[in-house]
Design a protein around this motif. Structure first.
Motif, PDB file in Angstrom:
ATOM      1  N   LEU A  20      47.591  44.661  44.304  1.00 36.22           N
ATOM      2  CA  LEU A  20      47.813  44.143  42.955  1.00 36.22           C
ATOM      3  C   LEU A  20      49.301  44.006  42.642  1.00 36.22           C
ATOM      4  O   LEU A  20      49.723  43.024  42.031  1.00 36.22           O
ATOM      5  CB  LEU A  20      47.136  45.032  41.915  1.00 36.22           C
ATOM      6  N   LEU A  21      50.088  44.985  43.058  1.00 33.12           N
ATOM      7  CA  LEU A  21      51.536  44.900  42.833  1.00 33.12           C
ATOM      8  C   LEU A  21      52.098  43.626  43.451  1.00 33.12           C
ATOM      9  O   LEU A  21      52.856  42.893  42.808  1.00 33.12           O
ATOM     10  CB  LEU A  21      52.249  46.106  43.438  1.00 33.12           C
ATOM     11  N   VAL A  36      44.388  37.669  29.327  1.00 37.49           N
ATOM     12  CA  VAL A  36      43.081  37.330  29.890  1.00 37.49           C
ATOM     13  C   VAL A  36      43.240  36.868  31.335  1.00 37.49           C
ATOM     14  O   VAL A  36      42.478  37.287  32.217  1.00 37.49           O
ATOM     15  CB  VAL A  36      42.379  36.241  29.046  1.00 37.49           C
ATOM     16  N   ARG A  37      44.232  36.042  31.613  1.00 40.47           N
ATOM     17  CA  ARG A  37      44.474  35.588  32.998  1.00 40.47           C
ATOM     18  C   ARG A  37      44.893  36.755  33.873  1.00 40.47           C
ATOM     19  O   ARG A  37      44.557  36.804  35.048  1.00 40.47           O
ATOM     20  CB  ARG A  37      45.534  34.485  33.023  1.00 40.47           C
ATOM     21  N   ILE A  38      45.642  37.680  33.315  1.00 33.89           N
ATOM     22  CA  ILE A  38      46.046  38.864  34.080  1.00 33.89           C
ATOM     23  C   ILE A  38      44.807  39.674  34.457  1.00 33.89           C
ATOM     24  O   ILE A  38      44.655  40.091  35.606  1.00 33.89           O
ATOM     25  CB  ILE A  38      47.054  39.721  33.291  1.00 33.89           C
ATOM     26  N   VAL A  39      43.921  39.883  33.513  1.00 33.29           N
ATOM     27  CA  VAL A  39      42.690  40.645  33.772  1.00 33.29           C
ATOM     28  C   VAL A  39      41.828  39.918  34.802  1.00 33.29           C
ATOM     29  O   VAL A  39      41.291  40.542  35.732  1.00 33.29           O
ATOM     30  CB  VAL A  39      41.907  40.901  32.460  1.00 33.29           C
ATOM     31  N   GLU A  40      41.693  38.604  34.673  1.00 31.94           N
ATOM     32  CA  GLU A  40      40.934  37.827  35.658  1.00 31.94           C
ATOM     33  C   GLU A  40      41.539  37.990  37.052  1.00 31.94           C
ATOM     34  O   GLU A  40      40.822  38.153  38.042  1.00 31.94           O
ATOM     35  CB  GLU A  40      40.915  36.345  35.282  1.00 31.94           C
ATOM     36  N   THR A  41      42.853  37.943  37.128  1.00 33.82           N
ATOM     37  CA  THR A  41      43.547  38.084  38.408  1.00 33.82           C
ATOM     38  C   THR A  41      43.353  39.487  38.981  1.00 33.82           C
ATOM     39  O   THR A  41      43.086  39.649  40.175  1.00 33.82           O
ATOM     40  CB  THR A  41      45.042  37.763  38.247  1.00 33.82           C
ATOM     41  N   TRP A  43      40.869  41.530  38.535  1.00 33.17           N
ATOM     42  CA  TRP A  43      39.505  41.704  39.043  1.00 33.17           C
ATOM     43  C   TRP A  43      39.223  40.803  40.231  1.00 33.17           C
ATOM     44  O   TRP A  43      38.526  41.200  41.167  1.00 33.17           O
ATOM     45  CB  TRP A  43      38.483  41.530  37.930  1.00 33.17           C
ATOM     46  N   GLY A  44      39.766  39.601  40.250  1.00 37.63           N
ATOM     47  CA  GLY A  44      39.577  38.720  41.399  1.00 37.63           C
ATOM     48  C   GLY A  44      40.164  39.322  42.661  1.00 37.63           C
ATOM     49  O   GLY A  44      39.523  39.351  43.722  1.00 37.63           O
ATOM     50  N   ILE A  45      41.370  39.830  42.549  1.00 36.34           N
ATOM     51  CA  ILE A  45      42.034  40.443  43.704  1.00 36.34           C
ATOM     52  C   ILE A  45      41.313  41.725  44.108  1.00 36.34           C
ATOM     53  O   ILE A  45      41.055  41.955  45.296  1.00 36.34           O
ATOM     54  CB  ILE A  45      43.513  40.708  43.395  1.00 36.34           C
TER      55      ILE A  45
END
Length: 156
Positions: A20-21, A36-41, A43-45
Motif C-alpha cells: 500500500l505504501l 473515496v478513491r483512496i479507499v477503493e485503491t 481495498w483493490g490493492i
C-alpha cells in the motif's frame, strides 16, 4: 492464536502495508483529495495482494503436502487473510477520518508508523532498550520506504 499463526498474520500485514505504501505513492497525484478513491485503491490493492498470496500459499502447501492440506495450512491461510484485511481496515478508517486533502498523507503516515512499531516491538521483545528499539523502528521504516520507492520507480 498460536505463535506461528500470529507470525503469518503479521507477515501478511507487513506485506500489505508495504504494498500500500508503494502503490499510494505511485498514485499520489491521481488520488489526492478524494477519500473515496483512496479507499477503493486500498481495498483493490489489498484484495489483489491477499488473494495472490493465499493462492500461492495454498498451492505450495498442496505441493509440499503431496496433494493435501493440513489443518495448520488452512489456519495459516486464514491468518494471512486476517493480517491483510486488518491493515486495510486501519488504512480505510484513517482515510475516512482524515478526509480529502490530508487523507493520502495520513494513510501513508499510519502505514509507516505501523511498520516502525513492528520494528520497535521486535527489538523490545529481544531485550533492547527503548532507545535501541526506537532506532531499530526508525531503520525499519527507512528500509520499508526504500522498498516502496523501488517499487514506485520500477513501475514508472
Amino acid at each position: 492464536m498460536d505463535t506461528e499463526l500470529r507470525k503469518d498474520a503479521l507477515t501478511m500485514a507487513l506485506y500489505v502495508a508495504l504494498g500500500l505504501l508503494g502503490a499510494l505513492s505511485l498514485f499520489d497525484r491521481s488520488l489526492s483529495g478524494t477519500d473515496v478513491r483512496i479507499v477503493e485503491t486500498i481495498w483493490g490493492i489489498t484484495i489483489g495482494l491477499v488473494l495472490a498470496h493465499v493462492f500461492a500459499f495454498v498451492v505450495a502447501a498442496h505441493v509440499v503436502g503431496q496433494g493435501s492440506l493440513r489443518r495448520h495450512d488452512g489456519e495459516a491461510a486464514v491468518a494471512h487473510l486476517i493480517g491483510g484485511v486488518a491493515v486495510a481496515v486501519v488504512a480505510t478508517v484513517t482515510a475516512l477520518i482524515a478526509r480529502d486533502e490530508t487523507a493520502l498523507r495520513a494513510v501513508r503516515l499510519v502505514l509507516a508508523v505501523f511498520i516502525g512499531t513492528v520494528g520497535y516491538l521486535v527489538r523490545r521483545s529481544n531485550g533492547a532498550s527503548r532507545t535501541g528499539a526506537l532506532l531499530f523502528g526508525i531503520v525499519t521504516v527507512a528500509v520499508a520506504l526504500i522498498i516502496a520507492n523501488i517499487k514506485v520507480n520500477l513501475s514508472h
